[in-house]
Write an enzyme that holds these catalytic residues in place. Structure first.
Site, mmCIF file in Angstrom:
data_model
loop_
_atom_site.group_PDB
_atom_site.id
_atom_site.type_symbol
_atom_site.label_atom_id
_atom_site.label_comp_id
_atom_site.label_asym_id
_atom_site.label_seq_id
_atom_site.Cartn_x
_atom_site.Cartn_y
_atom_site.Cartn_z
ATOM 1 N N ASP A 228 0.882 -1.163 0.000
ATOM 2 C CA ASP A 228 0.000 0.000 0.000
ATOM 3 C C ASP A 228 0.924 1.217 0.000
ATOM 4 O OD1 ASP A 228 -1.616 2.151 0.571
ATOM 5 O OD2 ASP A 228 -2.923 1.033 1.931
ATOM 6 N N ARG A 395 -10.288 7.285 15.134
ATOM 7 C CA ARG A 395 -9.553 6.105 14.677
ATOM 8 C C ARG A 395 -9.419 5.171 15.865
ATOM 9 N NH1 ARG A 395 -9.173 6.072 8.923
ATOM 10 N NH2 ARG A 395 -11.239 5.556 9.626
ATOM 11 N N PHE A 462 -17.780 3.847 10.589
ATOM 12 C CA PHE A 462 -17.308 5.154 11.061
ATOM 13 C C PHE A 462 -17.741 6.291 10.142
ATOM 14 C CE2 PHE A 462 -13.923 5.446 7.903
ATOM 15 C CZ PHE A 462 -13.738 4.118 7.575
HETATM 16 O O1 PLI Z 1 -9.581 6.797 0.036
HETATM 17 P P1 PLI Z 1 -9.029 5.981 -1.062
HETATM 18 O O2 PLI Z 1 -10.024 5.030 -1.619
HETATM 19 O O3 PLI Z 1 -8.369 6.792 -2.131
HETATM 20 O O4 PLI Z 1 -7.802 5.109 -0.450
HETATM 21 C C1 PLI Z 1 -7.987 4.115 0.505
HETATM 22 C C2 PLI Z 1 -6.787 4.039 1.397
HETATM 23 C C3 PLI Z 1 -5.933 2.992 1.282
HETATM 24 N N1 PLI Z 1 -4.835 2.881 2.092
HETATM 25 C C4 PLI Z 1 -4.551 3.788 3.038
HETATM 26 C C5 PLI Z 1 -3.347 3.598 3.881
HETATM 27 C C6 PLI Z 1 -5.368 4.889 3.194
HETATM 28 O O5 PLI Z 1 -5.035 5.793 4.109
HETATM 29 C C7 PLI Z 1 -6.535 5.028 2.372
HETATM 30 C C8 PLI Z 1 -7.432 6.094 2.552
HETATM 31 N N2 PLI Z 1 -7.318 6.884 3.587
HETATM 32 C C9 PLI Z 1 -8.112 7.872 3.961
HETATM 33 C C10 PLI Z 1 -9.319 8.290 3.208
HETATM 34 C C11 PLI Z 1 -7.745 8.579 5.165
HETATM 35 O O6 PLI Z 1 -8.409 9.548 5.528
HETATM 36 O O7 PLI Z 1 -6.734 8.188 5.775
#
Ligand code: PLI
Length: 470
Positions: A228, A395, A462
């Site tokens: 990731d 979180r 959430f």
């Molecule tokens: O929000 P997306 O669909 O573009 O991505 C999903 C996603 C995947 N991996 C990780 C580590 C993330 O942090 C993540 C999305 N995070 C959000 C939306 C956040 O607020 O942290």
């Protein structure tokens, strides 16, 4: 890809202050609504910061996802969008940028990160498989479960301890991984799900030594590694800063080496890559690429746009090259650290070491009198909004959701409220205002009571759950 010829002020003048490597060309007004209006807005939103209207928010630290400021060059790129359904020139720019900086062979664009998580999960997970990872992420784990897999946490124990000063709290514990292999067999583990940095642990990095050792382990057992890469630039900053032998390497060089130990990556380009929307999957194996390409046309769009407009792919290609620059990453992480240090100076409990993208308030130590099933971190996010209109994110137990087998709440060790700093958006003065508001909420902590959940959606609760004050 070598180190740039310019230096930051800090590098040139040693102990003097640093400053952002950009100046502001366009501004967007923000304002703080009255206390009374905030109370009404919070109640209408069921004390869930995801349900607030952004116009009711003063400083928005909900997320660093899609909230970055694009550069003049990225905006110029928007004007160069080739809005062809197939074979847009912007796709080829994007493909080249990913191949150059991340080093993977096959590139499939998606509308955002979870689109890529869906593709990789469906492409490589069989029903009954186990997916070890360095702590769960909400959407990642859900896609693994929807594909029939079971996520298993194999992160080092220090990651679950907000006070541990371990420099690489994102590391995989290879003994835990070995125990999983012994229990379920390597043939039932399609890949290790490796995130750099680890969002839910507080933005904590994985070391180069750890990913190298993981590669050797996985080669011995015939297991792949998918990364990731959402916040890998920040992960590489920590390697540069903390790991022997990397102090003189550029973030771009460190990134390329790190990715070389993995078989592919999915990306939420809305973070490190500095765009407001977009994502991608990139892999080295042709068979996986073929499966993902077959699916992308069903769920996202043709394999040369995957849900993005040509102009967005152009801004993304530029953002990939811009975001990886050492001075950009350093300024970003240092701004996060600036806020964290203010809080530490006041004795406010946060996750340490300070991570790359956010400050995580430790709600268990902040509100020791509120039991976890009365949602201490959700409470803290609500109280912070009420105090100053600053928006943060839960979180903790709400994000962790329910165990699909037992239906009970999952009780994570970490119960955190995240103050996520968008890239290139807020100034140091905004950070001061945020810190003072947290201090005010901290001073009121003994009078604060928890919440009760009054609406709970089935997936990723959430985002849309609603609460009432106890
Ligand atoms: O929000 P997306 O669909 O573009 O991505 C999903 C996603 C995947 N991996 C990780 C580590 C993330 O942090 C993540 C999305 N995070 C959000 C939306 C956040 O607020 O942290």
């Amino acid at each position: 890809m070598s180190k740039p010829h310019y230096q930051t002020m800090g590098q040139q003048f040693g102990r003097r202050s640093w400053a952002e490597p950009w100046k502001i060309k366009m501004v967007e007004p923000i304002r703080m609504i009255s206390r009374e209006a905030r109370e009404q807005a919070a109640a209408e939103a069921g004390y869930n910061t995801f349900l607030l209207r952004s116009e009711d928010v003063y400083i928005d630290l909900l997320t660093d996802s899609g909230t970055s400021a694009m550069s003049d060059r990225q905006w110029a790129g928007i004007m160069l969008g080739d809005e062809a359904y197939a074979g847009s020139r912007n796709f080829y720019h994007l493909e080249e940028a990913i191949q150059t900086y991340y080093g993977y062979k096959y590139v499939i664009p998606t509308h955002q990160g979870r689109g890529a998580e869906h593709l990789i999960s469906q492409a490589v997970i069989q029903k009954g498989d186990f997916i070890p990872g360095n702590m769960y992420f909400t959407t990642t784990r859900l896609h693994q479960e929807l594909a029939g897999g079971t996520f298993v946490d194999v992160i080092i124990d220090e990651a679950h301890d907000p006070t541990s000063q371990h420099p690489f709290k994102g590391n995989v514990n290879l003994d835990k991984l070995q125990a999983l292999v012994d229990r379920v067999g390597a043939e039932n583990i399609p890949y290790v799900s490796l995130a750099g940095t680890v969002n839910m642990a507080g933005g904590q990095p994985v070391s180069m030594a750890n990913v190298k050792a993981l590669r050797e382990f996985c080669d011995r057992h015939g297991i792949r590694i998918y990364l990731d890469a959402t916040r890998m630039y920040e992960n590489c900053f920590f390697i540069q800063e903390r790991e022997e032998g990397y102090g003189d390497k550029s973030i771009a060089e460190i990134l390329k080496e790190f990715c070389s130990y993995t078989d592919g990556a999915w990306m939420s380009a809305k973070k490190d890559n500095l765009v407001n929307i977009g994502g991608w999957l990139a892999v080295n194996h042709a068979d996986v690429a073929e499966k993902a390409r077959n699916m992308v046309v069903v769920y996202e769009g043709l394999h040369t746009y995957g849900g993005m407009a040509g102009r967005d792919m152009e801004a993304l290609a530029i953002g990939i090259a811009e975001g990886v620059q050492d001075d950009q990453v350093a300024a970003r992480v240092r701004q996060v650290r600036y806020l964290g240090k203010l809080l530490l100076d006041w004795g406010i409990p946060i996750v340490e070491p300070i991570g790359g993208h956010a400050i995580f308030l430790d709600a268990k130590r902040f509100y020791p009198h509120i039991p976890q099933d009365q949602f201490p971190s959700q409470t803290l996010a609500a109280q912070l909004y009420l105090d100053s209109g600053v928006r943060s994110m839960e979180r903790g137990i709400v994000s962790a959701g329910r165990d699909p087998k037992t239906g009970d709440h999952r009780y994570p060790a970490l119960e955190l409220t995240r103050l996520t700093i968008p890239r290139r958006v807020y100034t140091q003065a905004h950070m001061d205002v945020v810190a003072e508001s947290i201090k005010a909420v901290y001073d009121q902590r003994e009078q604060t009571r928890g919440l009760k959940m009054v609406y709970e959606p089935e997936y990723l609760r959430f985002f849309q759950a609603r609460f009432e004050m106890l």
